[in-house]
Design an enzyme around this catalytic site. Structure first.
Site, PDB file in Angstrom:
ATOM      1  N   TYR A  63       0.799  -1.157   0.058  1.00  0.00           N
ATOM      2  CA  TYR A  63       0.052   0.068  -0.014  1.00  0.00           C
ATOM      3  C   TYR A  63       0.947   1.151   0.046  1.00  0.00           C
ATOM      4  CZ  TYR A  63      -2.676   3.995   1.598  1.00  0.00           C
ATOM      5  OH  TYR A  63      -3.230   5.077   2.098  1.00  0.00           O
ATOM      6  N   GLY A  70      -5.220   6.137  -0.006  1.00  0.00           N
ATOM      7  CA  GLY A  70      -6.290   6.135   0.655  1.00  0.00           C
ATOM      8  C   GLY A  70      -7.322   5.337  -0.207  1.00  0.00           C
ATOM      9  N   HIS A  93      -0.751  17.458  -1.947  1.00  0.00           N
ATOM     10  CA  HIS A  93      -0.880  17.782  -0.796  1.00  0.00           C
ATOM     11  C   HIS A  93      -0.625  19.199  -0.283  1.00  0.00           C
ATOM     12  CE1 HIS A  93      -3.206  14.837   1.498  1.00  0.00           C
ATOM     13  NE2 HIS A  93      -2.624  13.783   0.781  1.00  0.00           N
ATOM     14  N   ASN A 205       2.321  10.587   6.693  1.00  0.00           N
ATOM     15  CA  ASN A 205       1.269   9.808   7.206  1.00  0.00           C
ATOM     16  C   ASN A 205       1.367   9.773   8.805  1.00  0.00           C
ATOM     17  OD1 ASN A 205      -0.163   6.591   6.981  1.00  0.00           O
ATOM     18  ND2 ASN A 205      -1.240   8.529   7.122  1.00  0.00           N
ATOM     19  N   ARG A 289     -10.617  31.521  47.841  1.00  0.00           N
ATOM     20  CA  ARG A 289     -10.769  30.461  48.589  1.00  0.00           C
ATOM     21  C   ARG A 289     -10.642  28.875  47.640  1.00  0.00           C
ATOM     22  NH1 ARG A 289     -16.209  28.844  51.005  1.00  0.00           N
ATOM     23  NH2 ARG A 289     -16.882  31.007  50.626  1.00  0.00           N
TER      24      ARG A 289
END
Length: 517
Positions: A63, A70, A93, A205, A289
């Site tokens: 892959y 994807g 990208h 990735n 407080r």
């Protein structure tokens, strides 16, 4: 360890796990990145790359190496085009938008990616690891847009700018100027990489952007917790408050460790054994407080969140992973940034609550109805000129605005998962958006803290005009004297933006030593 030739501490990748503080030092140029020279480490890296090469020669289907990415994983890449695939990945990208990550953020991203790839399960070459280390050592910083990642499949779009720079493309920040990457790489003697078949995917990735930002957010939040504690001590003193609210026996009855630690720090700074000055006012309002209970949530969350961040930092988080020992390709989803998303959503909520606490303290301190005898708006003007001077009136409005914006940012990013990329990425983490939100909340809270430093300097001095008011702890007293040197008493109205910027910068530098424990 320290490099004897430079006297700069060294962070050695591929040796022991990195800490948040390691990333912080690298991000501030207080340490130098070095790749481990152990032969076993380098052989492991090479075995993974060699195994991929052998699979390719044997026509193995991998892959992202011999397939598209994807949803395109069913597309087989012709052998003649396999070598071009990594370049196409970082090229398409290149669509990031928004602000550019600043230098500290960019160094933290490079550090986080190098830490992950050094695990030896990404099938990359030693040369790629050396390339990332070289960028860090020479401070060659890819210009990385902050927007465009959904946090799975990792930080693809922002990390594409790292991959492109390693190949001599796009632009970098170097020596204070934006310059072409190819020109700068040539200047430092670094040959642009020709990415091997899986290396584009290995760089991009993963969760390096969200994790690098998370490391910086953690350090800033940890310091803010201490600053908020010291400010609370100052505000108790300025308000003529009751230090007995932080009694040791009282907090032993509800022993959250961080909460108890905050109370102990307040006892260091205040006369914790003195009785309340006003017998009619046994209890201060909640923002004083209950300060240990608010700051204590952040203190108690930090160790828990450290585990999430450092585990992610030291993980192999791309896909597929390569087991060089069993010679297996492992397809999974380690690019999913859910742990960082949760950590950042949780951290920004705890930090925003601290901003809200300080905002409430200031509202009491400037209001003559609630500050027990101090002038309205903490104005130090006297006589006829008091009528035209307004002290911290506008500063309190700005603090309210910054706090409101911080609180608005606490909507958890992780619940806004979007199905994307043809429904392949149908459940995503939004971890990078969560980290960016957290940094924004931290910036706003630092602005609130800077304003509170001005108010504390003003309020304590005004209280000292009325009665003796001494800080018990040496470091608290030293810090107040330092504030007096930095900030002139506000008697005549003046613009405070310059002082606010300087104080925010001091907070970022962590100028003040705050508590040993």
């Amino acid at each position: 360890m320290t490099d004897p030739t430079t006297e700069i501490p060294v962070v050695r990748f591929g040796d022991v796990p990195l800490t948040i503080e390691d990333v912080g030092r690298l991000s501030r140029r207080q340490a130098q990145a070095v790749l481990h020279d152990d032969s076993g480490f380098r052989q492991r890296i090479r075995r993974g790359a060699d195994f991929l090469d052998r699979l390719l020669r044997e026509d193995g289907v991998i892959y992202g190496v011999t397939t598209g990415y994807g949803d395109s994983c069913t597309v087989n890449i012709p052998p003649s085009l396999v070598a071009e695939l990594p370049q196409h990945l970082y090229t398409y990208h290149g669509c990031g938008m928004g602000r550019l990550l600043d230098p500290e953020e960019t160094r933290s991203v490079l550090s986080a990616r190098l830490a992950s790839l050094s695990r030896g399960m990404s099938g990359v070459s030693v040369e790629l690891l050396e390339g990332l280390a070289t960028l860090l050592r020479h401070d060659v910083l890819p210009l990385i847009p902050a927007e465009g990642s959904v946090g799975a499949s990792g930080d693809l779009t922002p990390l594409s700018y790292v991959a492109a720079v390693l190949c001599g493309e796009r632009e970098v920040l170097y020596q204070g100027r934006q310059r072409a990457a190819a020109e700068v790489l040539a200047g430092i003697g670094m040959q642009p990489l020709r990415l091997r078949p899986k290396e584009g995917l290995a760089i991009m990735n993963g969760t390096a952007v969200m994790t690098g930002l998370a490391c910086l957010a953690y350090e800033r939040a940890a310091y803010l917790a201490r600053v908020a504690t010291r400010l609370t001590a100052f505000n108790v003193l300025a308000s003529d408050g009751n230090a007995h609210h932080f009694d040791e026996i009282l907090f032993a009855a509800k022993p959250h460790p961080g909460q108890s630690r905050v109370a102990a720090r307040l006892r260091q700074d205040l006369h914790s054994d003195r009785p309340p000055r006003n017998e009619q006012r046994l209890q201060d309002r909640y923002s004083l407080r209950c300060a240990p209970h608010v700051i204590g949530v952040l203190e108690d969350a930090l160790p828990f969140l450290r585990q999430f961040i450092e585990t992610e930092l030291n993980s192999a988080n791309d896909n597929p992973l390569i087991d060089p020992d069993r010679e297996q390709i492992l397809h999974g989803g380690h690019f999913y940034g859910g742990h960082i998303a949760f950590a950042m959503d949780a951290l920004k909520t705890a930090v925003a609550n601290v901003a809200d606490l300080l905002d409430r303290q200031l509202a009491l301190l400037v209001d003559a109805r609630f500050n027990h005898g101090l002038p309205a708006n903490l104005s130090a003007a006297q006589g006829p000129r008091a009528a035209i001077n307004h002290g911290l009136k506008a500063l309190q409005i700005s603090v309210s605005a910054w706090t409101a914006e911080a609180l608005k940012q606490t909507m958890p990013a992780s619940v806004f998962s979007r199905s994307t990329e043809c429904h392949n990425q149908d459940k995503v983490s939004m971890g990078t958006i969560a980290a960016r939100d957290c940094l924004r909340v931290l910036t706003l809270t630092e602005q609130v803290a800077a304003a509170m430093l001005i108010a504390a300097r003003q309020g304590i001095e005004l209280r000292q005009r009325q009665q003796h008011a001494a800080l018990l702890g040496d470091t608290a007293r030293q810090m107040f004297e330092d504030l007096r040197d930095r900030i002139a008493l506000i008697e005549e109205d003046r613009a405070l933006d310059g002082e606010l910027h300087a104080l925010v910068a001091a907070l970022r530098r962590r100028d003040w030593s705050l508590y040993e424990q």
